[in-house]
Design an enzyme around this catalytic site. Structure first.
Site, PDB file in Angstrom:
ATOM      1  N   ASN A  89       0.806  -1.222   0.000  1.00  0.00           N
ATOM      2  CA  ASN A  89       0.000   0.000   0.000  1.00  0.00           C
ATOM      3  C   ASN A  89       0.846   1.282   0.000  1.00  0.00           C
ATOM      4  OD1 ASN A  89      -2.465   1.767   0.967  1.00  0.00           O
ATOM      5  ND2 ASN A  89      -0.871   2.012   2.530  1.00  0.00           N
ATOM      6  N   TYR A 154       3.014   9.410 -11.563  1.00  0.00           N
ATOM      7  CA  TYR A 154       2.210   8.600 -10.633  1.00  0.00           C
ATOM      8  C   TYR A 154       1.374   7.564 -11.399  1.00  0.00           C
ATOM      9  CZ  TYR A 154      -1.266   7.699  -6.924  1.00  0.00           C
ATOM     10  OH  TYR A 154      -2.092   7.107  -5.995  1.00  0.00           O
ATOM     11  N   LYS A 158       1.455   3.455 -11.175  1.00  0.00           N
ATOM     12  CA  LYS A 158       0.273   2.673 -10.798  1.00  0.00           C
ATOM     13  C   LYS A 158      -0.159   1.727 -11.921  1.00  0.00           C
ATOM     14  CE  LYS A 158      -0.276   4.225  -6.627  1.00  0.00           C
ATOM     15  NZ  LYS A 158      -0.128   3.305  -5.474  1.00  0.00           N
TER      16      LYS A 158
HETATM   17  P1  NAP Z   1      -0.905   8.575   2.870  1.00  0.00           P
HETATM   18  O1  NAP Z   1      -1.975   8.961   3.806  1.00  0.00           O
HETATM   19  O2  NAP Z   1       0.015   9.633   2.340  1.00  0.00           O
HETATM   20  O3  NAP Z   1      -0.032   7.395   3.536  1.00  0.00           O
HETATM   21  C1  NAP Z   1       1.077   6.881   2.869  1.00  0.00           C
HETATM   22  C2  NAP Z   1       1.688   5.758   3.665  1.00  0.00           C
HETATM   23  O4  NAP Z   1       2.785   5.217   2.898  1.00  0.00           O
HETATM   24  C3  NAP Z   1       2.258   6.184   4.998  1.00  0.00           C
HETATM   25  O5  NAP Z   1       2.048   5.146   5.931  1.00  0.00           O
HETATM   26  C4  NAP Z   1       3.755   6.311   4.721  1.00  0.00           C
HETATM   27  O6  NAP Z   1       4.566   6.058   5.849  1.00  0.00           O
HETATM   28  C5  NAP Z   1       3.954   5.193   3.708  1.00  0.00           C
HETATM   29  N1  NAP Z   1       5.135   5.379   2.882  1.00  0.00           N
HETATM   30  C6  NAP Z   1       5.399   6.402   2.021  1.00  0.00           C
HETATM   31  N2  NAP Z   1       6.614   6.226   1.462  1.00  0.00           N
HETATM   32  C7  NAP Z   1       7.115   5.082   1.967  1.00  0.00           C
HETATM   33  C8  NAP Z   1       8.336   4.383   1.783  1.00  0.00           C
HETATM   34  N3  NAP Z   1       9.287   4.826   0.957  1.00  0.00           N
HETATM   35  N4  NAP Z   1       8.528   3.226   2.472  1.00  0.00           N
HETATM   36  C9  NAP Z   1       7.578   2.758   3.336  1.00  0.00           C
HETATM   37  N5  NAP Z   1       6.404   3.378   3.549  1.00  0.00           N
HETATM   38  C10 NAP Z   1       6.187   4.536   2.881  1.00  0.00           C
HETATM   39  O7  NAP Z   1      -1.485   7.867   1.560  1.00  0.00           O
HETATM   40  P2  NAP Z   1      -2.926   7.190   1.263  1.00  0.00           P
HETATM   41  O8  NAP Z   1      -3.800   8.208   0.648  1.00  0.00           O
HETATM   42  O9  NAP Z   1      -3.382   6.412   2.440  1.00  0.00           O
HETATM   43  O10 NAP Z   1      -2.496   6.199   0.062  1.00  0.00           O
HETATM   44  C11 NAP Z   1      -2.189   4.834   0.290  1.00  0.00           C
HETATM   45  C12 NAP Z   1      -2.027   4.158  -1.064  1.00  0.00           C
HETATM   46  O11 NAP Z   1      -3.238   4.295  -1.813  1.00  0.00           O
HETATM   47  C13 NAP Z   1      -0.934   4.745  -1.945  1.00  0.00           C
HETATM   48  O12 NAP Z   1      -0.289   3.735  -2.671  1.00  0.00           O
HETATM   49  C14 NAP Z   1      -1.692   5.655  -2.875  1.00  0.00           C
HETATM   50  O13 NAP Z   1      -0.998   5.869  -4.081  1.00  0.00           O
HETATM   51  C15 NAP Z   1      -2.957   4.849  -3.077  1.00  0.00           C
HETATM   52  N6  NAP Z   1      -4.101   5.632  -3.541  1.00  0.00           N
HETATM   53  C16 NAP Z   1      -4.596   6.661  -2.782  1.00  0.00           C
HETATM   54  C17 NAP Z   1      -5.679   7.392  -3.247  1.00  0.00           C
HETATM   55  C18 NAP Z   1      -6.277   8.528  -2.466  1.00  0.00           C
HETATM   56  O14 NAP Z   1      -7.169   9.205  -3.022  1.00  0.00           O
HETATM   57  N7  NAP Z   1      -5.884   8.781  -1.237  1.00  0.00           N
HETATM   58  C19 NAP Z   1      -6.246   7.073  -4.489  1.00  0.00           C
HETATM   59  C20 NAP Z   1      -5.705   6.023  -5.219  1.00  0.00           C
HETATM   60  C21 NAP Z   1      -4.648   5.301  -4.737  1.00  0.00           C
HETATM   61  P3  NAP Z   1       5.093   7.269   6.816  1.00  0.00           P
HETATM   62  O15 NAP Z   1       3.944   7.577   7.746  1.00  0.00           O
HETATM   63  O16 NAP Z   1       6.257   6.688   7.509  1.00  0.00           O
HETATM   64  O17 NAP Z   1       5.436   8.420   5.912  1.00  0.00           O
END
Ligand code: NAP
Length: 246
Positions: A89, A154, A158
């Site tokens: 994730n 991005y 993906k």
């Molecule tokens: P978020 O709130 O920004 O959380 C990101 C998480 O990834 C955090 O736990 C962060 O850890 C971790 N992370 C980032 N870089 C990392 C690395 N190099 N190594 C290990 N962990 C890392 O993001 P989110 O919105 O929950 O998104 C989660 C996933 O869903 C992502 O892959 C994102 O692309 C995908 N997604 C999100 C959306 C959306 O609308 N939110 C839509 C489509 C897909 P730290 O706390 O340590 O920084």
């Protein structure tokens, strides 16, 4: 639904990863949380998970560092006595129009989102082969299927996850290891918090269900894909996007 199962979830300190971790723990799974640092958010997540009477531990690891990933994977496998479910994730964005994307914006997004997913899966695959069982869930994005202005790097990362998911499904199906992807639309998390009010209103117009999704909406599908309820489903990419891309 997941009683006795052990799950690894990358990027579970907050957002979608945290929601999946809570959903899994509510359903009886022990959880290894991977995050980049021992932040107060990450520690609070571990506390919330353990309050659900499961084992939950935090592992600090940068998923784009293959050596770190390998040693943390071995540590998790030893600590938990094997793993049943892996959720890739962890992800980041560095949005900009193509000419304005720096090399670092391109490298970091591909490195964390795509290479990170490949590194983590590679380090756990032998564990699943030994068990002759396993469910791998990769978090892609609807943007990886439909494209998006300002997100070329991005979207490419993906879309790469989709090809990787289908290849793992083909390579390991005979070993009873399933691999599926979830493609969320716009979900309210820190990642989307930077958007202004007017941008959110514009987005809502593109979504037939007329609202942004919640991390919980993604977690419900992750629970299904992680459980035996989905035992004949592999190589799929399932959208959770309120109908944004139909
Ligand atoms: P978020 O709130 O920004 O959380 C990101 C998480 O990834 C955090 O736990 C962060 O850890 C971790 N992370 C980032 N870089 C990392 C690395 N190099 N190594 C290990 N962990 C890392 O993001 P989110 O919105 O929950 O998104 C989660 C996933 O869903 C992502 O892959 C994102 O692309 C995908 N997604 C999100 C959306 C959306 O609308 N939110 C839509 C489509 C897909 P730290 O706390 O340590 O920084």
């Amino acid at each position: 639904m997941l009683s006795g199962k052990k799950a690894v979830i990358t990027g579970a300190s907050r957002g979608i990863g945290k929601a999946i971790a809570l959903k899994y723990a509510e359903n009886g799974a022990d959880i290894a949380v991977i995050a980049t640092k021992e932040s107060s958010e990450a520690l609070a997540t571990i506390k919330e998970l353990t309050s659900l009477n499961v084992t939950a531990r935090l592992y600090v690891c940068d998923v784009k560092d293959a050596d770190q990933v390998e040693s943390v994977a071995q540590e998790i496998i030893a600590d938990f006595g094997g793993v049943d479910i892996l959720v890739n994730n962890a992800g980041i964005t560095r949005d900009n129009l193509l000419p304005n994307l720096g090399v670092n914006d391109i490298d970091s997004v591909i490195d964390v989102n795509l290479k990170g997913t490949i590194f983590v899966t590679r380090s756990f695959i032998r564990n699943f082969v030994r068990k002759r069982n396993g469910s791998i869930i990769n978090i892609s994005s609807v943007v990886g299927l439909m494209g998006n202005k300002g997100q070329t790097n991005y979207a490419a990362s993906k879309a790469g996850i989709v090809g990787f998911t289908k290849s793992v499904a083909r390579e390991y199906g005979k070993k009873n290891i399933r691999c599926n992807a979830i493609a969320p639309g716009f979900i309210t998390t820190e990642m989307t918090a930077a958007l202004g009010e007017s941008q959110v209103e514009e987005m809502k117009k593109m979504i037939p269900l007329g609202k942004l999704g919640r991390a919980e909406d993604v977690a419900k599908l992750a629970l299904f894909l992680g459980s035996e309820e989905s035992s004949y489903i592999t190589g799929e990419v399932i959208k959770v996007d309120g109908g944004m891309y139909v």
